[in-house]
Design a protein around this motif. Structure first.
Motif, mmCIF file in Angstrom:
data_model
loop_
_atom_site.group_PDB
_atom_site.id
_atom_site.type_symbol
_atom_site.label_atom_id
_atom_site.label_comp_id
_atom_site.label_asym_id
_atom_site.label_seq_id
_atom_site.Cartn_x
_atom_site.Cartn_y
_atom_site.Cartn_z
ATOM 1 N N LYS A 1 0.830 -1.207 0.000
ATOM 2 C CA LYS A 1 0.000 0.000 0.000
ATOM 3 C C LYS A 1 0.864 1.257 0.000
ATOM 4 O O LYS A 1 2.077 1.201 0.225
ATOM 5 N N GLN A 2 0.217 2.373 -0.224
ATOM 6 C CA GLN A 2 0.915 3.662 -0.208
ATOM 7 C C GLN A 2 1.642 3.844 1.120
ATOM 8 O O GLN A 2 1.081 3.603 2.182
ATOM 9 N N ILE B 1 6.371 3.611 -1.385
ATOM 10 C CA ILE B 1 5.350 3.693 -2.420
ATOM 11 C C ILE B 1 4.634 5.030 -2.338
ATOM 12 O O ILE B 1 4.067 5.387 -1.312
ATOM 13 N N GLU B 2 4.689 5.773 -3.440
ATOM 14 C CA GLU B 2 3.982 7.057 -3.527
ATOM 15 C C GLU B 2 2.582 6.843 -4.099
ATOM 16 O O GLU B 2 1.607 7.431 -3.610
ATOM 17 N N GLN B 3 2.475 6.035 -5.133
ATOM 18 C CA GLN B 3 1.183 5.700 -5.744
ATOM 19 C C GLN B 3 1.087 4.189 -5.886
ATOM 20 O O GLN B 3 1.825 3.588 -6.659
ATOM 21 N N ALA B 4 0.171 3.601 -5.144
ATOM 22 C CA ALA B 4 0.003 2.143 -5.176
ATOM 23 C C ALA B 4 -0.936 1.757 -6.313
ATOM 24 O O ALA B 4 -2.048 1.265 -6.095
ATOM 25 N N CYS C 1 2.948 1.382 -10.563
ATOM 26 C CA CYS C 1 3.259 1.786 -9.197
ATOM 27 C C CYS C 1 4.435 2.776 -9.205
ATOM 28 O O CYS C 1 5.436 2.566 -9.902
#
Length: 241
Positions: free
Chosen positions: A35-36, A54-57, A62
């Motif tokens: 996850k983000q 993670i910035e954008q899941a 990604c």
């Protein structure tokens, strides 16, 4: 330490943000349910690793941000596994185990008694390459072995031979590991289910390949590969100390 590892071949020291491929994105987000904000170790297969978040899941693309990076020193010892192609999932298992052991190159061989018929080498190599990547993820090995296209044994012997070249053998000429002449670069030959033919053994010996014994019993190819690679790696390290 993060439980997530992803392969990013275009990873670079100078970058601060990266987008994973659709395959790696899906594996990370959908399969592993990252996850983000989750931490991920990224590697490019050439010794470079990122500790990232993670910035954008996004399961299709990604996006991750670098926290820090580390370029691992290239291993001093070079080991090539030259192994006859074996049918079924056994060959996949050998590729994964060899990667976990940190070998440098893999050369699939076509021999007289090879039972596998390779109709599309490019497709087969892509499938095998994925096994190497998954093994790097599982083991934490930052170095992806070089995977060469399948090649006839005779052609390979003519094109490539290192100072140290050995073959796991049940022949009466097989010697002890302690008698090997070792260098920083070695090639290990493993035959198919029916072993190398007598003519192929003659060719190997003529090229200076040293036969070594793995014991009195007939081993499956995957057992022989792991056993021989483990012993060879340790002896080469001891030789360097």
């Amino acid at each position: 330490m993060s439980d997530f590892r992803s392969y990013a071949p275009d990873l670079e020291l100078e970058k601060n943000r990266i987008k994973l491929s659709p395959f790696e994105s899906h594996h990370l987000v959908s399969t592993n349910r990252a996850k983000q904000g989750d931490k991920v170790i990224l590697f490019n297969g050439y010794g470079l690793e990122w500790k990232a978040r993670i910035e954008q899941a996004d399961r299709r693309q990604c996006v991750l941000i670098k926290d820090e990076s580390n370029q691992h020193t290239k291993p001093l010892l070079i080991i090539t596994l030259a192994i006859a192609v074996i049918k079924g999932k056994t060959f996949d298992a050998i590729l994964r185990q060899a990667t976990e052991l940190g070998i440098t190159r893999i050369q699939p061989l076509i021999t007289r008694w090879t039972q596998v018929k390779i109709k599309n080498a490019d497709s087969k190599c892509k499938k095998w390459q994925q096994q190497l990547i998954e093994a790097c993820k599982q083991s934490g090995n930052p170095w992806l072995p070089t995977l060469n296209p399948p090649k006839n044994l005779g052609l390979f012997l003519n094109d490539h031979l290192t100072e140290t070249a050995i073959v796991a053998s049940l022949e009466s000429t097989a010697g002890k590991w302690s008698t090997l002449n070792l260098s920083r670069e070695a090639t290990l030959f493993i035959g198919p289910e029916g072993d190398f033919s007598p003519e192929e053994y003659q060719l190997l010996l003529a090229k200076g390949v040293q036969p070594v014994s793995l014991g009195p019993h007939v081993l499956r190819s995957e057992t022989a590969s792991v056993s021989a690679l483990s012993v060879l790696s340790e002896l080469m390290r001891q030789n360097e100390d």
